[in-house]
Write a protein that holds these residues in place. Structure first.
Motif, PDB file in Angstrom:
ATOM      1  N   HIS A 163     -13.599  -1.275  -3.878  1.00  0.00           N
ATOM      2  CA  HIS A 163     -13.127  -2.344  -4.768  1.00  0.00           C
ATOM      3  C   HIS A 163     -13.119  -3.675  -4.014  1.00  0.00           C
ATOM      4  O   HIS A 163     -12.860  -3.710  -2.802  1.00  0.00           O
ATOM      5  CB  HIS A 163     -11.709  -1.989  -5.224  1.00  0.00           C
ATOM      6  N   GLY A 196      -4.077   1.994   0.272  1.00  0.00           N
ATOM      7  CA  GLY A 196      -4.160   1.079  -0.862  1.00  0.00           C
ATOM      8  C   GLY A 196      -3.088   1.370  -1.883  1.00  0.00           C
ATOM      9  O   GLY A 196      -2.185   2.177  -1.646  1.00  0.00           O
ATOM     10  N   TRP A 197      -3.184   0.706  -3.024  1.00  0.00           N
ATOM     11  CA  TRP A 197      -2.186   0.922  -4.077  1.00  0.00           C
ATOM     12  C   TRP A 197      -2.816   1.391  -5.387  1.00  0.00           C
ATOM     13  O   TRP A 197      -2.132   1.834  -6.295  1.00  0.00           O
ATOM     14  CB  TRP A 197      -1.374  -0.337  -4.331  1.00  0.00           C
ATOM     15  N   GLY A 198      -4.140   1.252  -5.520  1.00  0.00           N
ATOM     16  CA  GLY A 198      -4.731   1.596  -6.810  1.00  0.00           C
ATOM     17  C   GLY A 198      -6.043   2.356  -6.669  1.00  0.00           C
ATOM     18  O   GLY A 198      -6.748   2.210  -5.669  1.00  0.00           O
ATOM     19  N   GLY A 199      -6.324   3.159  -7.690  1.00  0.00           N
ATOM     20  CA  GLY A 199      -7.588   3.894  -7.710  1.00  0.00           C
ATOM     21  C   GLY A 199      -8.693   3.023  -8.282  1.00  0.00           C
ATOM     22  O   GLY A 199      -8.418   2.033  -8.960  1.00  0.00           O
ATOM     23  N   PHE A 200      -9.926   3.369  -8.013  1.00  0.00           N
ATOM     24  CA  PHE A 200     -11.072   2.623  -8.529  1.00  0.00           C
ATOM     25  C   PHE A 200     -12.316   3.478  -8.359  1.00  0.00           C
ATOM     26  O   PHE A 200     -12.262   4.575  -7.788  1.00  0.00           O
ATOM     27  CB  PHE A 200     -11.220   1.285  -7.787  1.00  0.00           C
ATOM     28  N   HIS A 258       0.849  -1.206   0.000  1.00  0.00           N
ATOM     29  CA  HIS A 258       0.000   0.000   0.000  1.00  0.00           C
ATOM     30  C   HIS A 258       0.878   1.246   0.000  1.00  0.00           C
ATOM     31  O   HIS A 258       1.643   1.475   0.929  1.00  0.00           O
ATOM     32  CB  HIS A 258      -0.932   0.013   1.213  1.00  0.00           C
ATOM     33  N   THR A 304     -11.107  -5.917  -3.749  1.00  0.00           N
ATOM     34  CA  THR A 304      -9.850  -6.335  -3.113  1.00  0.00           C
ATOM     35  C   THR A 304      -9.822  -5.935  -1.633  1.00  0.00           C
ATOM     36  O   THR A 304      -8.930  -6.375  -0.893  1.00  0.00           O
ATOM     37  CB  THR A 304      -8.638  -5.701  -3.824  1.00  0.00           C
ATOM     38  N   TYR A 305     -10.752  -5.082  -1.209  1.00  0.00           N
ATOM     39  CA  TYR A 305     -10.795  -4.687   0.205  1.00  0.00           C
ATOM     40  C   TYR A 305     -11.641  -5.661   1.020  1.00  0.00           C
ATOM     41  O   TYR A 305     -12.702  -6.100   0.561  1.00  0.00           O
ATOM     42  CB  TYR A 305     -11.366  -3.272   0.356  1.00  0.00           C
TER      43      TYR A 305
END
Ligand code: SLL
Length: 263
Positions: free
Chosen positions: A70, A91-95, A41, A72-73
């Motif tokens: 998302h 986190g590591w990515g936007g969504f 993250h 993944t959470y």
């Protein structure tokens, strides 16, 4: 037969409320990394729904908010039952965050969905991006509107009552239903005189609040200009297509193309 109490609609009235949906994101470092954050993250972020600055108490109409993150959470549907309506995460990515707005029970209104792109990376012009990097803060907000068309009587009364401003008047920051100003999660720059209180967008932009009628009309102007440019481009394109078609017809009629092909 009369309608059951509390379900009679107030005909001919539509009550509109602006509100803000937004997110903020920052790059984590050793100091800002919450304990136990997974190693992959890289960002901290929050997503929120709040009232407009110095606007009426948002809890007059908003009861709870569900943020669908998302998949993944873990437990990716986060329900927030009281203000501030926000989710803090890393986190590591936007969504795309799906946001379900639940209204106060007396409204008799079904929940509604909104959507918000969680923007983690700097965006906009070069200068904007630089400013976001310097501050290590990417803010992405939109001023949304909600319409309550012909609200039921008790809800109409709440939406037009002085109570929604109580949080401004009350000393020690306690407002309607004992809520403190801070806990409402809307920004507040001090009590406004009664005649300046408005449930609509305020007339002017201020250093702390970009959401105003002024901004709205500047945005509409910009859109109108862009639309005019696009219309012109389409016309120019049509004209040149017409010209090409005409040249083609002339060529065909002169027989040049046929002889050219036979050769
Ligand atoms: C996509 N942008 O649309 C990607 C998905 C997922 C984000 C981004 C962490 C989850 C976790 C996280 O940042 N998820 O480790 O709990 O496909």
């Amino acid at each position: 037969m009369p309608a059951p109490q509390g379900t009679k609609r107030v005909k001919g009235h539509c009550i509109e409320r602006p509100f803000i949906i937004g997110s903020q994101a920052w790059t984590l470092d050793d100091k800002t990394r919450p304990e136990g954050t997974p190693a992959d993250h890289t960002k901290g972020w929050k997503v929120y729904v709040k009232g407009t600055e110095n606007g009426p108490d948002i809890t007059t109409w908003l009861k709870k908010v569900q943020f669908k993150l998302h998949q993944t959470y873990a437990n990716n549907t986060r329900t927030v039952e009281s203000p501030p309506f926000e989710v803090n995460e890393t986190g590591w990515g936007g969504f795309q965050v799906e946001i379900r707005l639940h209204f106060v029970p007396e409204s008799n209104e079904k929940p509604q969905w909104r959507s918000h792109v969680l923007q983690l990376e700097p965006y906009g012009s070069e200068a904007d991006m630089q400013a976001q990097k310097d501050k290590n803060l990417v803010v992405s907000e939109i001023c949304e509107f909600i319409d309550f068309n012909e609200p039921v009587e008790p809800f109409f009364n709440a939406l037009t009552s002085e109570d929604q401003w109580r949080y401004m008047d009350a000393g020690k920051g306690k407002g309607a239903k004992g809520k403190s100003r801070q806990s409402l999660g809307q920004s507040y720059t001090g009590p406004l005189p009664r005649e300046e209180r408005t449930a609509q967008l305020p007339q002017r932009t201020t250093p702390t609040n970009p959401y105003s009628r002024e901004t709205e009309s500047a945005t509409l102007d910009m859109l109108r200009k862009a639309q005019a440019t696009v219309t012109k481009m389409i016309e120019a394109e049509k004209e040149s297509a017409e010209k090409r078609a005409q040249e083609m017809r002339e060529l065909l009629e002169s027989g040049d193309m046929l002889t050219a092909r036979k050769r």
